[in-house]
Design a protein around this motif. Structure first.
Motif, PDB file in Angstrom:
ATOM      1  N   MET A  48    -119.157 -28.927   6.790  1.00 21.51           N
ATOM      2  CA  MET A  48    -117.403 -28.371   7.168  1.00 21.51           C
ATOM      3  C   MET A  48    -117.236 -29.898   7.503  1.00 21.51           C
ATOM      4  O   MET A  48    -117.941 -30.422   8.242  1.00 21.51           O
ATOM      5  N   HIS A  49    -115.504 -30.545   6.872  1.00 20.70           N
ATOM      6  CA  HIS A  49    -115.297 -31.315   7.607  1.00 20.70           C
ATOM      7  C   HIS A  49    -115.179 -31.600   9.004  1.00 20.70           C
ATOM      8  O   HIS A  49    -114.918 -30.432  10.135  1.00 20.70           O
ATOM      9  N   SER A  50    -115.046 -32.286   9.847  1.00 15.86           N
ATOM     10  CA  SER A  50    -114.709 -32.407  10.989  1.00 15.86           C
ATOM     11  C   SER A  50    -114.088 -32.549  11.734  1.00 15.86           C
ATOM     12  O   SER A  50    -113.734 -32.110  12.998  1.00 15.86           O
ATOM     13  N   VAL A  51    -112.145 -32.471  11.752  1.00 10.74           N
ATOM     14  CA  VAL A  51    -111.501 -31.467  11.627  1.00 10.74           C
ATOM     15  C   VAL A  51    -111.226 -30.514  10.770  1.00 10.74           C
ATOM     16  O   VAL A  51    -111.009 -30.852   9.762  1.00 10.74           O
TER      17      VAL A  51
ATOM     18  N   HIS B 125    -116.050 -17.408   4.067  1.00  9.07           N
ATOM     19  CA  HIS B 125    -116.503 -17.477   2.305  1.00  9.07           C
ATOM     20  C   HIS B 125    -116.874 -18.641   2.164  1.00  9.07           C
ATOM     21  O   HIS B 125    -117.846 -19.035   2.355  1.00  9.07           O
ATOM     22  N   PHE B 126    -116.494 -19.845   2.687  1.00 11.16           N
ATOM     23  CA  PHE B 126    -116.736 -21.560   3.079  1.00 11.16           C
ATOM     24  C   PHE B 126    -117.892 -21.981   3.536  1.00 11.16           C
ATOM     25  O   PHE B 126    -119.043 -22.519   3.306  1.00 11.16           O
ATOM     26  N   LEU B 127    -118.165 -21.195   4.661  1.00  6.05           N
ATOM     27  CA  LEU B 127    -119.414 -21.354   5.786  1.00  6.05           C
ATOM     28  C   LEU B 127    -120.889 -20.779   5.233  1.00  6.05           C
ATOM     29  O   LEU B 127    -121.829 -21.376   5.237  1.00  6.05           O
TER      30      LEU B 127
ATOM     31  N   VAL C 159    -108.936 -37.018   3.029  1.00  5.86           N
ATOM     32  CA  VAL C 159    -108.835 -36.246   3.010  1.00  5.86           C
ATOM     33  C   VAL C 159    -109.065 -34.603   2.525  1.00  5.86           C
ATOM     34  O   VAL C 159    -108.278 -35.359   0.706  1.00  5.86           O
ATOM     35  N   VAL C 160    -109.136 -33.561   2.457  1.00 10.40           N
ATOM     36  CA  VAL C 160    -109.450 -32.617   0.801  1.00 10.40           C
ATOM     37  C   VAL C 160    -109.112 -31.155   1.956  1.00 10.40           C
ATOM     38  O   VAL C 160    -109.319 -31.192   2.598  1.00 10.40           O
ATOM     39  N   TYR C 161    -108.993 -30.924   0.403  1.00 10.24           N
ATOM     40  CA  TYR C 161    -108.053 -29.413   0.004  1.00 10.24           C
ATOM     41  C   TYR C 161    -108.725 -28.440   0.093  1.00 10.24           C
ATOM     42  O   TYR C 161    -109.672 -28.379  -0.600  1.00 10.24           O
ATOM     43  N   LEU C 162    -108.999 -26.962   1.168  1.00 12.11           N
ATOM     44  CA  LEU C 162    -110.000 -26.292   0.923  1.00 12.11           C
ATOM     45  C   LEU C 162    -109.119 -25.071   0.101  1.00 12.11           C
ATOM     46  O   LEU C 162    -108.235 -24.717   1.405  1.00 12.11           O
ATOM     47  N   LEU C 163    -109.312 -24.612  -1.101  1.00 13.82           N
ATOM     48  CA  LEU C 163    -108.673 -23.157  -1.952  1.00 13.82           C
ATOM     49  C   LEU C 163    -109.713 -22.418  -2.198  1.00 13.82           C
ATOM     50  O   LEU C 163    -110.234 -22.945  -2.313  1.00 13.82           O
ATOM     51  N   GLY C 164    -109.384 -20.852  -1.433  1.00 19.70           N
ATOM     52  CA  GLY C 164    -109.961 -19.441  -2.547  1.00 19.70           C
ATOM     53  C   GLY C 164    -109.502 -19.619  -3.725  1.00 19.70           C
ATOM     54  O   GLY C 164    -107.934 -19.405  -3.793  1.00 19.70           O
ATOM     55  N   HIS C 165    -110.148 -19.288  -4.683  1.00 16.62           N
ATOM     56  CA  HIS C 165    -110.030 -18.827  -6.029  1.00 16.62           C
ATOM     57  C   HIS C 165    -110.776 -17.245  -5.928  1.00 16.62           C
ATOM     58  O   HIS C 165    -111.745 -17.373  -5.914  1.00 16.62           O
ATOM     59  N   SER C 166    -109.233 -16.683  -6.196  1.00 22.00           N
ATOM     60  CA  SER C 166    -108.858 -15.389  -6.006  1.00 22.00           C
ATOM     61  C   SER C 166    -109.216 -15.140  -7.336  1.00 22.00           C
ATOM     62  O   SER C 166    -108.231 -14.913  -7.720  1.00 22.00           O
TER      63      SER C 166
ATOM     64  N   ALA D  15    -123.149 -28.186   8.931  1.00 26.40           N
ATOM     65  CA  ALA D  15    -123.369 -29.930   9.390  1.00 26.40           C
ATOM     66  C   ALA D  15    -122.201 -30.299   9.499  1.00 26.40           C
ATOM     67  O   ALA D  15    -121.000 -30.071   8.513  1.00 26.40           O
ATOM     68  N   ARG D  16    -121.279 -30.258  10.589  1.00 18.47           N
ATOM     69  CA  ARG D  16    -120.188 -31.706  10.347  1.00 18.47           C
ATOM     70  C   ARG D  16    -119.981 -32.572   9.961  1.00 18.47           C
ATOM     71  O   ARG D  16    -120.362 -33.694  10.500  1.00 18.47           O
ATOM     72  N   VAL D  17    -119.098 -32.987   8.975  1.00 19.22           N
ATOM     73  CA  VAL D  17    -118.998 -34.367   8.235  1.00 19.22           C
ATOM     74  C   VAL D  17    -117.582 -35.501   8.319  1.00 19.22           C
ATOM     75  O   VAL D  17    -116.621 -34.398   8.614  1.00 19.22           O
TER      76      VAL D  17
END
Length: 753
Positions: free
Chosen positions: A600-603, A592-594, A696-703, A570-572
């Protein structure tokens, strides 16, 4: 375009400080030129790897400073650059003859060595040659490394792109006297992985030795100056002197947070007065005691000194070399001033005053050779002793300040280029981006200085360590300079051979001497450098392997196309900024996020913060924008490029800049016509604005980085324990990127290297 610029400017006014606002204003003036350039380049936008937002505005030649501006900078440089070399008369003769009372012939021979060391290395090598090897006005080991990397693809930082070669910082023109030789050297370097490793290792080791210099300079300078208090009470022990020195050092490091502008520039008059003071006293001593020491200007006395007692003379070189301490600061701090300002200050004031000071001390020692252990204060007339003591302490503090500031600057450079764990960097000057304060490094330097001063308590032992740090940095600078001469300047072989024969061999002779006292304190800088080099190399090695893993695991174009416009979820409403180190392709963390998120955000914007081996990237050249996948996916790539001295803006300012750049990109794309209509472009921009308003949301991988199962034991220890320890105990990526926690979303991912 004007509406976009106005909208971004209004939002910035509400959110940022004057400092950040100024940086924003610097970039607004090129927006119109940017759109025109973007339009011209749209014909090349036929794949993900092709650029769609490049700026081609180039800067002209550096502005020629007026005579008044040069003199002002020269005056300011006195308080920042020359404190270290200016205070060397405090301890040079004492360190040269630390274990014996010299004869008059020995004094004249040592004086001749001092005269020609000051002339050959600081004056000829640095002032007239090395300062030319700057990176668009920036100096230091990393500046030479970046200059070489711009002319040959030898950078060990694995994020190079063809677009980076078109930066204005990379367009310098050099003579083509020997193009075949330069081309051959370039190809040899580029085709050899060992050459790249050796070049990076030299740069890192030089950086480590400068840090060692930053530790030893405060120790020896302050301890030598404070030792003059024994005039009040000759019974004062070395322990008391060391304790007072430690108190001065604690005070010195406590004021570092105020920055170089306030701590350094304020004391330029003190160093000026110091130089004049030691020069006048030197002339006075020359007249009063023994003016015949001026014969030391004849280099024949160097030969006779070395022949008379070769071993003792060779050992004494470890003390003589301290007369050129702080020489590297002229190059390392170049970015704060200018080449001409440094040249004027050294040749017009510092060099002649130092010569007079050493001549005066030698004249005094000719009559009182048994006073060599305290030559500076003993040769000071009684009537001006205490004013000299006060100025000496002030000068030693300022000398320490210069090297501490240089240490902060090179640590920031190392971190920006992926060679040092993340630490907090505080910019202390609105005028000079290179002036920074790093709290963690400041504490470590203070602790190291405390331990060295309390342990050694004598300038002679610290001098043994200091000499190794000074000469090692000079040898590394000479090595990089020879490569620049061969490949970039294309200097004739005869001139290079002369440089190697005279300068390089002279430095190697000094280095052999300081190594002789390895067990008497000389081990200290090499041990510190080896430890720091290990930390830096491990960090860089694992970061490079991690980048290679991301490149191997990146998402294929087929996978992206098969997701459909909704990406399978879904795109929010909202804008998602997915940070990745990849500058090409879609990172594996996206898949991995998907997998882990139902929406997921619209942009969606893939953001790559990229540091380049250049000093500065102009604001108008900072952003590269591309479209990712089909148009209805609403995905873009933004590559944000910084130089190693650039200052990164906060998250809110970055959001405004990014939205403005995206709107410009979409409009420029529509202006090409054919594939898009202008009406559709305006609708996409309105959709972008609505998405931005939603948040605005920041998406990061915690590796988590782990060595592969078939790795060697050494690699497993380095990756699983050493690197993991560094990563956990230094700043995390989200803090370094200035991302607010309330807008942060992380997904765990394992990296196998």
């Amino acid at each position: 375009m004007e509406e976009v610029a106005e909208e971004v400017s209004v939002r910035i006014d509400d959110m940022v400080s004057k400092e950040e606002e100024q940086e924003r204003e610097d970039g607004e003036g090129v927006e119109e030129a940017q759109q025109q350039t973007v339009t011209r380049n749209l014909s090349r936008m036929d794949s993900l790897e092709m650029e769609a937002g490049k700026i081609s505005v180039m800067h002209g030649a550096s502005k020629v400073l007026s005579t008044a501006a040069v003199m002002q900078l020269a005056f300011q440089s006195i308080g920042v650059v020359y404190g270290d070399i200016g205070t060397s008369p405090l301890y040079v003769f004492a360190s040269t003859f630390s274990d014996r009372v010299p004869s008059k012939h020995d004094i004249v021979g040592a004086l001749s060595l001092i005269i020609y060391s000051l002339t050959l290395l600081p004056l000829i090598k640095y002032v007239f040659i090395v300062l030319r090897a700057n990176d668009n006005g920036e100096g230091g080991t990393f500046a030479m490394y970046s200059l070489i990397c711009r002319h040959a693809k030898v950078s060990a930082i694995p994020n190079q792109q063809a677009e980076d070669d078109e930066l204005s910082a990379c367009t310098a023109k050099f003579p083509s006297k020997n193009p075949k030789r330069a081309k051959k050297i370039k190809e040899t370097l580029e085709n050899s992985s060992w050459s790249k490793t050796i070049l990076l290792s030299l740069t890192l080791f030089g950086t480590c030795m400068v840090v060692g210099d930053g530790i030893l300079t405060p120790c020896i300078s302050v301890l030598s100056a404070v030792d003059g208090i024994r005039k009040m009470d000759a019974a004062l022990s070395k322990d008391v002197v060391a304790l007072i020195s430690v108190a001065v050092l604690v005070l010195l490091f406590s004021v570092q947070r105020f920055g170089t502008d306030k701590v350094g520039y304020t004391f330029a008059p003190a160093i000026l007065f110091w130089c004049l003071f030691i020069g006048i006293i030197g002339i006075s001593n020359l007249i009063r005691h023994d003016s015949t020491v001026v014969k030391a200007f004849n280099p024949i006395y160097i030969t006779s000194y070395l022949k008379r007692n070769p071993k003792e003379a060779w050992i004494s070189l470890g003390g003589v070399v301290l007369c050129i301490t702080g020489t590297e600061a002229m190059f390392a701090d170049l970015g704060h001033f200018s080449v001409r300002a440094i040249q004027v200050a050294f040749t017009g004031l510092v060099y002649p005053c130092l010569l007079c000071a050493y001549l005066g001390q030698a004249a005094y020692l000719s009559n009182f050779p048994d006073h060599v252990a305290d030559a500076f204060y003993k040769s000071t007339p009684e009537s001006v002793y205490w004013p000299m003591f006060v100025i000496a302490v002030l000068a030693s503090i300022i000398a320490s300040q210069a090297m501490i500031s240089a240490t902060f600057a090179i640590v920031k450079q190392s971190m920006a280029l992926g060679c040092f764990p993340r630490v907090r960097v505080v910019h202390t000057s609105h005028k000079h981006g290179g002036q920074v304060y790093i709290p963690e490094i400041n504490f470590l330097l203070m602790f190291a200085c405390f331990m060295v001063t309390a342990s050694f308590r004598e300038t002679s032992k610290i001098g043994n360590a200091y000499g190794i740090a000074v000469v090692a940095v000079m040898i590394i600078t000479s090595s990089l300079l020879i490569l620049i001469m061969l490949m970039i300047w294309q200097t004739s072989v005869a001139v290079i051979a002369m440089f190697v024969l005279v300068v390089f061999s002279f430095e190697l002779l000094y280095f052999s001497s300081v190594l002789y006292k390895f067990s008497e304190g000389g081990y200290l800088p090499l041990t510190l450098a080896a430890l720091l080099f290990f930390v830096m190399y491990v960090w860089h090695y694992v970061q490079s392997k991690r980048h290679a893993f991301e490149v191997e695991q990146k998402v294929s174009a087929e996978y992206l196309s098969g997701l459909g416009s909704n990406l399978g979820v879904a795109r929010v409403p909202g804008v998602g900024l997915l940070y990745t180190e990849l500058t090409q392709g879609v990172p594996a963390i996206f898949r991995h996020f998907l997998t882990n998120l139902p929406a997921m955000h619209s942009v969606l914007v893939f953001v790559s913060v990229k540091y380049l081996p250049v000093s500065n990237v102009p604001a108008e050249e900072r952003f590269l924008l591309r479209r990712v996948g089909p148009e209805d996916h609403g995905m873009y790539r933004c590559i944000v490029r910084y130089g190693y001295r650039d200052r990164r803006v906060g998250s809110e300012v970055f959001e405004c800049l990014l939205m403005g750049q995206l709107k410009s990109f979409i409009r420029a794309e529509a202006m090409e016509g054919g594939c898009r209509e202008k009406a559709e472009a305006e609708e996409e921009i309105r959709f972008l604005e609505r998405s931005c308003a939603a948040g605005v949301v920041y998406l990061l991988g915690h590796s988590e980085v782990r060595a592969s199962k078939n790795s060697s034991l050494v690699k497993k220890v380095v990756v699983d324990y050493v690197y993991d320890f560094l990563r956990r105990n230094f700043r995390q990526g989200l803090v370094d990127l200035q991302i607010p926690n309330k807008n942060l979303m992380q997904v765990g991912m394992n990296y196998t290297v």
